[in-house]
Design a protein around this motif. Structure first.
Motif, PDB file in Angstrom:
ATOM      1  N   LEU A 262      -2.790   3.949  -3.742  1.00 41.79           N
ATOM      2  CA  LEU A 262      -2.569   5.142  -2.925  1.00 41.79           C
ATOM      3  C   LEU A 262      -3.941   5.666  -2.543  1.00 41.79           C
TER       4      LEU A 262
ATOM      5  N   ARG B 214      -0.737  -1.751  -6.779  1.00 39.89           N
ATOM      6  CA  ARG B 214      -0.326  -0.820  -5.726  1.00 39.89           C
ATOM      7  C   ARG B 214      -1.412   0.236  -5.657  1.00 39.89           C
TER       8      ARG B 214
ATOM      9  N   ALA C  52      -3.228   9.100   2.258  1.00 35.42           N
ATOM     10  CA  ALA C  52      -2.025   8.279   2.470  1.00 35.42           C
ATOM     11  C   ALA C  52      -0.834   8.922   1.777  1.00 35.42           C
ATOM     12  N   GLU C  53       0.335   8.689   2.346  1.00 32.80           N
ATOM     13  CA  GLU C  53       1.559   9.206   1.746  1.00 32.80           C
ATOM     14  C   GLU C  53       2.346   8.123   1.027  1.00 32.80           C
ATOM     15  N   GLU C  54       2.009   6.859   1.303  1.00 32.05           N
ATOM     16  CA  GLU C  54       2.747   5.756   0.691  1.00 32.05           C
ATOM     17  C   GLU C  54       1.817   4.807  -0.033  1.00 32.05           C
ATOM     18  N   TRP C  55       2.291   4.261  -1.133  1.00 26.14           N
ATOM     19  CA  TRP C  55       1.576   3.251  -1.887  1.00 26.14           C
ATOM     20  C   TRP C  55       1.629   1.932  -1.114  1.00 26.14           C
ATOM     21  N   VAL C  56       0.553   1.153  -1.193  1.00 27.99           N
ATOM     22  CA  VAL C  56       0.488  -0.152  -0.535  1.00 27.99           C
ATOM     23  C   VAL C  56       0.196  -1.199  -1.603  1.00 27.99           C
TER      24      VAL C  56
END
Length: 107
Positions: free
Chosen positions: A68, A66, A72-76
């Motif tokens: 970040l 994952r 970015a505000e969200e993990w991908v």
């Protein structure tokens, strides 16, 4: 093309390992015939923060993580066959869920 289906011919390998986070990440730098610099390595499970000096693209050939990215505000989540780009002079967080194999492209 991601590193899982790439081979690199006529390279010069720096035999000195780049070891980060007490062995949590180990890579080797190599140069293509045209002078392009890349690195190939492995990151073991854990959470890490990396800094970049120049833009990077990471091609993943094994494992799962994952990420970040800056701003970015969200993990991908990413896995084998995926790539992600990181801007230069930045830092990003990565949580490695399964041992990660990668090739990093600079510039």
């Amino acid at each position: 093309m991601t590193s899982d289906d790439a081979t690199y011919a006529n390279v010069t390998l720096d035999p000195r390992a780049n070891v980060y986070f007490d062995g949590g990440c180990v890579s080797h730098t190599f140069h293509l015939a045209d002078g392009t610099r890349k690195s190939a390595g492995v990151i073991f499970p854990g959470s890490f923060e990396f800094g970049t000096g120049e833009p990077e693209v990471m091609d993943l050939n094994a494992g799962r993580c994952r990420v970040l990215l800056p701003g970015a505000e969200e993990w991908v989540e990413h896995g084998a066959g995926d790539s992600f780009a990181v801007p230069g002079d930045a830092s990003f967080s990565i949580e490695v869920l399964e041992t990660l194999g990668y090739v990093c492209h600079y510039g």
